[in-house]
Design a protein around this motif. Sequence first.
Motif, PDB file in Angstrom:
ATOM      1  N   GLY A  11       0.826  -1.210   0.000  1.00 46.95           N
ATOM      2  CA  GLY A  11       0.000   0.000   0.000  1.00 46.95           C
ATOM      3  C   GLY A  11       0.861   1.261   0.000  1.00 46.95           C
ATOM      4  O   GLY A  11       0.651   2.173  -0.805  1.00 46.95           O
ATOM      5  N   LEU A  12       1.869   1.271   0.877  1.00 50.87           N
ATOM      6  CA  LEU A  12       2.774   2.420   0.935  1.00 50.87           C
ATOM      7  C   LEU A  12       3.520   2.578  -0.378  1.00 50.87           C
ATOM      8  O   LEU A  12       3.718   3.689  -0.870  1.00 50.87           O
ATOM      9  N   ALA A  13       3.950   1.447  -0.954  1.00 54.78           N
ATOM     10  CA  ALA A  13       4.731   1.501  -2.196  1.00 54.78           C
ATOM     11  C   ALA A  13       3.905   2.133  -3.321  1.00 54.78           C
ATOM     12  O   ALA A  13       4.416   2.947  -4.095  1.00 54.78           O
ATOM     13  N   ILE A  14       2.615   1.764  -3.395  1.00 50.78           N
ATOM     14  CA  ILE A  14       1.765   2.346  -4.439  1.00 50.78           C
ATOM     15  C   ILE A  14       1.623   3.852  -4.208  1.00 50.78           C
ATOM     16  O   ILE A  14       1.758   4.651  -5.135  1.00 50.78           O
ATOM     17  N   GLY A  15       1.405   4.240  -2.942  1.00 51.14           N
ATOM     18  CA  GLY A  15       1.306   5.654  -2.612  1.00 51.14           C
ATOM     19  C   GLY A  15       2.571   6.417  -2.985  1.00 51.14           C
ATOM     20  O   GLY A  15       2.535   7.479  -3.602  1.00 51.14           O
ATOM     21  N   MET A  16       3.716   5.831  -2.632  1.00 51.53           N
ATOM     22  CA  MET A  16       4.990   6.468  -2.946  1.00 51.53           C
ATOM     23  C   MET A  16       5.183   6.594  -4.451  1.00 51.53           C
ATOM     24  O   MET A  16       5.622   7.641  -4.950  1.00 51.53           O
ATOM     25  N   ALA A  17       4.855   5.540  -5.171  1.00 53.93           N
ATOM     26  CA  ALA A  17       5.042   5.557  -6.622  1.00 53.93           C
ATOM     27  C   ALA A  17       4.175   6.646  -7.248  1.00 53.93           C
ATOM     28  O   ALA A  17       4.615   7.363  -8.152  1.00 53.93           O
ATOM     29  N   LEU A  18       2.925   6.787  -6.746  1.00 57.08           N
ATOM     30  CA  LEU A  18       2.038   7.828  -7.273  1.00 57.08           C
ATOM     31  C   LEU A  18       2.604   9.217  -6.995  1.00 57.08           C
ATOM     32  O   LEU A  18       2.619  10.085  -7.869  1.00 57.08           O
ATOM     33  N   LEU A  56      14.735   9.616  -3.326  1.00 60.89           N
ATOM     34  CA  LEU A  56      15.938   9.234  -2.577  1.00 60.89           C
ATOM     35  C   LEU A  56      15.568   8.768  -1.169  1.00 60.89           C
ATOM     36  O   LEU A  56      16.034   7.732  -0.705  1.00 60.89           O
ATOM     37  N   SER A  57      14.682   9.537  -0.516  1.00 63.89           N
ATOM     38  CA  SER A  57      14.300   9.195   0.847  1.00 63.89           C
ATOM     39  C   SER A  57      13.583   7.845   0.915  1.00 63.89           C
ATOM     40  O   SER A  57      13.851   7.031   1.790  1.00 63.89           O
ATOM     41  N   PHE A  58      12.675   7.607  -0.045  1.00 64.90           N
ATOM     42  CA  PHE A  58      11.921   6.356  -0.031  1.00 64.90           C
ATOM     43  C   PHE A  58      12.809   5.158  -0.357  1.00 64.90           C
ATOM     44  O   PHE A  58      12.604   4.067   0.155  1.00 64.90           O
ATOM     45  N   PHE A  59      13.789   5.401  -1.229  1.00 67.29           N
ATOM     46  CA  PHE A  59      14.585   4.261  -1.681  1.00 67.29           C
ATOM     47  C   PHE A  59      15.800   3.991  -0.803  1.00 67.29           C
ATOM     48  O   PHE A  59      16.344   2.889  -0.820  1.00 67.29           O
ATOM     49  N   MET A  60      16.206   4.985  -0.010  1.00 68.34           N
ATOM     50  CA  MET A  60      17.398   4.838   0.830  1.00 68.34           C
ATOM     51  C   MET A  60      17.413   3.558   1.682  1.00 68.34           C
ATOM     52  O   MET A  60      18.404   2.832   1.684  1.00 68.34           O
ATOM     53  N   PRO A  61      16.329   3.245   2.397  1.00 66.95           N
ATOM     54  CA  PRO A  61      16.369   2.048   3.243  1.00 66.95           C
ATOM     55  C   PRO A  61      16.640   0.768   2.458  1.00 66.95           C
ATOM     56  O   PRO A  61      17.285  -0.145   2.973  1.00 66.95           O
ATOM     57  N   THR A  62      16.175   0.717   1.208  1.00 66.40           N
ATOM     58  CA  THR A  62      16.395  -0.476   0.405  1.00 66.40           C
ATOM     59  C   THR A  62      17.869  -0.664   0.081  1.00 66.40           C
ATOM     60  O   THR A  62      18.354  -1.787  -0.027  1.00 66.40           O
ATOM     61  N   MET A  63      18.583   0.461  -0.073  1.00 68.34           N
ATOM     62  CA  MET A  63      20.002   0.376  -0.394  1.00 68.34           C
ATOM     63  C   MET A  63      20.844  -0.079   0.782  1.00 68.34           C
ATOM     64  O   MET A  63      21.915  -0.633   0.602  1.00 68.34           O
ATOM     65  N   LEU A  64      20.392   0.225   1.981  1.00 69.07           N
ATOM     66  CA  LEU A  64      21.203  -0.089   3.157  1.00 69.07           C
ATOM     67  C   LEU A  64      21.244  -1.589   3.399  1.00 69.07           C
ATOM     68  O   LEU A  64      20.240  -2.280   3.233  1.00 69.07           O
ATOM     69  N   PRO A  65      22.403  -2.104   3.812  1.00 73.01           N
ATOM     70  CA  PRO A  65      22.466  -3.520   4.166  1.00 73.01           C
ATOM     71  C   PRO A  65      21.559  -3.790   5.363  1.00 73.01           C
ATOM     72  O   PRO A  65      21.342  -2.911   6.195  1.00 73.01           O
ATOM     73  N   MET A  66      21.058  -5.018   5.435  1.00 73.68           N
ATOM     74  CA  MET A  66      20.168  -5.410   6.527  1.00 73.68           C
ATOM     75  C   MET A  66      20.795  -5.135   7.892  1.00 73.68           C
ATOM     76  O   MET A  66      20.106  -4.712   8.827  1.00 73.68           O
ATOM     77  N   ILE A  67      22.089  -5.357   8.012  1.00 75.24           N
ATOM     78  CA  ILE A  67      22.758  -5.165   9.304  1.00 75.24           C
ATOM     79  C   ILE A  67      22.765  -3.690   9.687  1.00 75.24           C
ATOM     80  O   ILE A  67      22.538  -3.328  10.846  1.00 75.24           O
ATOM     81  N   ALA A  68      22.983  -2.829   8.680  1.00 71.55           N
ATOM     82  CA  ALA A  68      22.967  -1.398   8.945  1.00 71.55           C
ATOM     83  C   ALA A  68      21.567  -0.966   9.371  1.00 71.55           C
ATOM     84  O   ALA A  68      21.402  -0.216  10.336  1.00 71.55           O
ATOM     85  N   ILE A  95       9.773   0.903  -6.681  1.00 69.52           N
ATOM     86  CA  ILE A  95      10.443   0.898  -7.989  1.00 69.52           C
ATOM     87  C   ILE A  95       9.635   0.088  -9.005  1.00 69.52           C
ATOM     88  O   ILE A  95       9.436   0.499 -10.145  1.00 69.52           O
ATOM     89  N   PHE A  96       9.131  -1.073  -8.572  1.00 72.42           N
ATOM     90  CA  PHE A  96       8.330  -1.900  -9.480  1.00 72.42           C
ATOM     91  C   PHE A  96       7.058  -1.162  -9.908  1.00 72.42           C
ATOM     92  O   PHE A  96       6.681  -1.165 -11.073  1.00 72.42           O
ATOM     93  N   TYR A  97       6.402  -0.527  -8.934  1.00 71.10           N
ATOM     94  CA  TYR A  97       5.164   0.185  -9.252  1.00 71.10           C
ATOM     95  C   TYR A  97       5.416   1.406 -10.124  1.00 71.10           C
ATOM     96  O   TYR A  97       4.610   1.741 -10.985  1.00 71.10           O
TER      97      TYR A  97
END
Lengths: 270, 291
Positions: B84-91, B105-117, B172-174
Amino acid sequence: MTKGLDRILWTTFGLVFAAIWGLPFLYSVWTAFHDEIYSANFVWNAPLTLENFVEAWQAAPFALYFLNTFILISIVLAANLILCTLVAYAFVRYRFRWSGYLFALIMVQLLISPEILIVENYLTLSRIGMIDTILGIALPYLTSAFGIFLLRQTFMTVPVSLDEAAQIEGAGAWRVLWNIYVPLAKPVYLAYGLVSISFHWNNFLWPLIVTNSPEVRPVTVGLSVFATVESGVEWSLVNAATLMTTAPLIIAFVIFQRQFVANFMRAGIK
Amino acid sequence: MNKRLPLGLGLILLVFPCVLLVAFTHYPAARALMNSFWNNASSRRPSKFVGVENYQTLLEDDRLMQVMLNSTLYALGTIPLAIGLAIGMALLVNAKLPGTSLMRLSFFMPTMLPMIAVANIWLFFYAPGIGLASQILGLFGLPPINFLGSTETSLLSMMFVAVWKEAGLFMIFYLAALQAVPTTLKDAARLEGAGPVRVFFDVVMPLLRPTTIFVAVNALINAFRLVDHVIVMTRGGPNNSSALLLYYIYEVTFSQRDFAYGATLTVLMVCLLGILAAVQYWVLNRKAHYQ
């Protein structure tokens, strides 16, 4: 309601939402660049400092961790690029018995990735004496079903006439591979390489299990050892170390943003 | 042009790479199945065949029940919210507003970070007393919560982190799917007098369905094999309230050194993923008829 007002409202909403979304990360950045006493209280003009990074770098052998990760990634990437190319080439250019079944068997790895099989893979590794070695971390990942799949899809788009023309000119199997197939797949190699690098930079569970000594630990495991609460390290140091070990990946991402996204999409289309 | 593969070339092209693959995928899967019928060897006696005894343990294991429940809650709670959030962000990002590159950048930043970070950042964020989460509660005069340290909130807190980490990737997919929606369709709907809300639900949403199915099924598979942030943030605690399936396998095997039961749990996990993959295959094949 005017269209202009709508735009302003949505822009404000979007920016506020983005700010909230970025909050945990910004908080971590704030703490990393400030003295420990400011980590829990916000004084807008608190002095910036790089002290935490210096201290974290000295508190644990991060240089060694980086080197280990670099070696690990190099081994995996080189093996992946070579081995996946060979297999994909065999599937696209030659026919042989049971090729369909063999391909299905390879694709099984997409489903049961090595991290699920930690128990048995650990036993295998200890049987052959590879526990606590960088090569041991790399072994289960040397061939990748995803890489084979991606390259096979790409190689199938190579025009048959090009291949045949090269054969008439007298080029052997290896020359055809090297001069026709590999150059045409360059963008795919780049995109796959980036995804593979980020995956192995982030990989945690398997290296955690395989390594015992700091000499072979990659950054993720090193960071988690450094950041355990029991070790009593200050939060500002943990945040500095976290950002430090993540920075190369973020920089690489910013440079190669397009290829990253392209590959996520490619993985999505399948 | 497909020529028969000569034996020598076949050895080089196929056998070596596939031997590695078999050694670390098929062989261990088969071993796990075999070992699940044997008990643990000790220094005094070798392991012996015990039939389905390990599987009986599986059925009577209360902790496993808790872990399966946690994994299910985790999947059901995080995936719809993240989508739901992803669709909202994509819109938001797709609308031609000022500042969209900052939002992206803000929405995608967490995806770039390694899981440990990510786990470290949130560990600090949730830290009782000093963490930002507690401070925000304090601003509203609420008592601090030990987010990761109490049985009521630990799983929920972890789910929050997962949504934060994954929504950007789904976005990104949406975004790609939205950009593929033909503008003529939207224009036509608008000419017919449809407002933006109707255009979205009646024109855009149906076109996003294949993306949603793809994202949801993959997220489901990923939710069941997620483990890194459990290890770093809670170690499954307190009282197993945040333990997920792969973490349980890790703990049984490497803390309790129960390799036989670990193998049995591995078989369970492989079966579960197999079922999910079969569902994915079935759903995606069915979807093809709509287009």
